[in-house]
Design a protein around this motif. Structure first.
Motif, short mmCIF file in Angstrom:
data_model
loop_
_atom_site.label_atom_id
_atom_site.label_comp_id
_atom_site.label_asym_id
_atom_site.label_seq_id
_atom_site.Cartn_x
_atom_site.Cartn_y
_atom_site.Cartn_z
N PRO A 1 0.80 -1.23 0.00
CA PRO A 1 0.00 0.00 0.00
C PRO A 1 0.83 1.27 0.00
O PRO A 1 0.45 2.27 -0.63
CB PRO A 1 -0.85 -0.11 1.28
N GLU A 2 2.00 1.25 0.68
CA GLU A 2 2.80 2.48 0.73
C GLU A 2 3.37 2.82 -0.65
O GLU A 2 3.55 3.99 -0.99
CB GLU A 2 3.90 2.38 1.80
N VAL A 3 3.64 1.78 -1.45
CA VAL A 3 4.15 2.03 -2.80
C VAL A 3 3.03 2.59 -3.68
O VAL A 3 3.21 3.56 -4.42
CB VAL A 3 4.75 0.75 -3.42
N ARG A 4 1.84 1.99 -3.56
CA ARG A 4 0.71 2.49 -4.36
C ARG A 4 0.38 3.93 -4.01
O ARG A 4 0.03 4.73 -4.88
CB ARG A 4 -0.53 1.64 -4.08
N ALA A 5 0.48 4.25 -2.71
CA ALA A 5 0.16 5.62 -2.28
C ALA A 5 1.18 6.61 -2.87
O ALA A 5 0.82 7.71 -3.29
CB ALA A 5 0.15 5.70 -0.76
N ALA A 6 2.44 6.19 -2.90
CA ALA A 6 3.49 7.08 -3.41
C ALA A 6 3.45 7.19 -4.94
O ALA A 6 3.84 8.21 -5.50
CB ALA A 6 4.86 6.59 -2.95
N HIS A 7 2.97 6.12 -5.59
CA HIS A 7 2.99 6.09 -7.07
C HIS A 7 1.64 5.63 -7.61
O HIS A 7 1.55 4.55 -8.20
CB HIS A 7 4.11 5.17 -7.57
N PRO A 8 0.59 6.41 -7.41
CA PRO A 8 -0.73 6.00 -7.91
C PRO A 8 -0.72 5.86 -9.44
O PRO A 8 -0.08 6.68 -10.12
CB PRO A 8 -1.67 7.13 -7.44
N GLY A 9 -1.35 4.81 -9.93
CA GLY A 9 -1.44 4.64 -11.38
C GLY A 9 -0.17 4.16 -12.03
O GLY A 9 -0.06 4.15 -13.26
N CYS A 10 0.80 3.73 -11.21
CA CYS A 10 2.08 3.28 -11.77
C CYS A 10 2.10 1.75 -11.84
O CYS A 10 2.12 1.08 -10.81
CB CYS A 10 3.23 3.78 -10.89
N PRO A 11 2.07 1.16 -13.06
CA PRO A 11 2.12 -0.29 -13.15
C PRO A 11 3.47 -0.83 -12.67
O PRO A 11 4.46 -0.10 -12.66
CB PRO A 11 1.92 -0.58 -14.64
#
Ligand SMILES: CC(C)(COP(=O)(O)OP(=O)(O)OC[C@H]1O[C@@H](n2cnc3c(N)ncnc32)[C@H](O)[C@@H]1OP(=O)(O)O)[C@@H](O)C(=O)NCCC(=O)NCCS
Length: 164
Positions: free
Chosen positions: A64-74
């Protein structure tokens, strides 16, 4: 060498040629996500033998912390080349380039991947290809061994990102 998206009939070949720690095929899980539109499962071929693969996860990294930092990043996930003798011949680079091409086609502004902190050669390869370290995270995953025993793993990783 040719790269294609995994077809249903390829899953068995991947299981035969590419090792999996888990008793349940992670190739079929990757193929299932592709069918749901959540991923693109890329396979590199030499003749009719699969020699490498990776999955582009369109929803991004699971952490989740990666998704939060990079939303929309595959995320390019599970990159590997087999057997070892075929490494350092450009197969991994070709798989990453294809993942980047697909992401650019979808108008993604960036693409990322996680690399274990104790994998300096892979880190060096990604750095050479234009990926930059962004944030540390724990890659938590589990697998079931041949005896049916479940194992939980937490790998210390760094998420690396490339602008497209
Ligand atoms: C990392 C990996 C996918 C790269 O694929 P590849 O086809 O060997 O990559 P390329 O030929 O395009 O580039 C070679 C570079 O990959 C890097 N590399 C990382 N791990 C390597 C390994 N075990 N063997 C050879 N090269 C490796 C090196 O930087 C190498 O460059 P060098 O030979 O000049 O030192 C592949 O080596 C592999 O499957 N390694 C084991 C699994 C793994 O570490 N996966 C990465 C998870 S993040």
């Amino acid at each position: 060498m040719r790269i294609s998206q995994c077809r249903e009939e390829d899953v068995e070949l991947l299981d035969q040629h590419m090792p999996s720690r888990s008793a349940t095929s992670h190739h079929s899980a990757r193929y299932a996500r592709q069918r749901e539109g959540r991923g693109t499962f890329l396979v590199a071929w030499r003749e009719r033998v699969p020699v490498g693969s990776c999955e582009v996860r369109w929803e991004g990294c699971e952490a989740p912390e990666v998704r939060a930092a990079h939303p929309g990043c595959p995320e390019v996930n599970g990159l590997g080349v087999w057997p070892e003798i075929l490494r350092s011949q450009g197969i991994g680079t070709a798989l990453i380039r294809e993942a980047e091409r697909l992401a650019a086609q979808r108008e993604c502004r960036a693409i990322g991947l996680g690399v274990e902190k104790n994998n300096p050669r892979a880190h060096a390869l990604y750095q050479r290809l234009g990926y930059r370290p962004s944030l540390p995270y724990l890659d938590c995953w589990s697998y079931e061994d041949g005896a049916g025993v479940a194992h939980r793993v937490a790998d210390a990783c760094v998420f690396m990102v490339k602008r497209l």
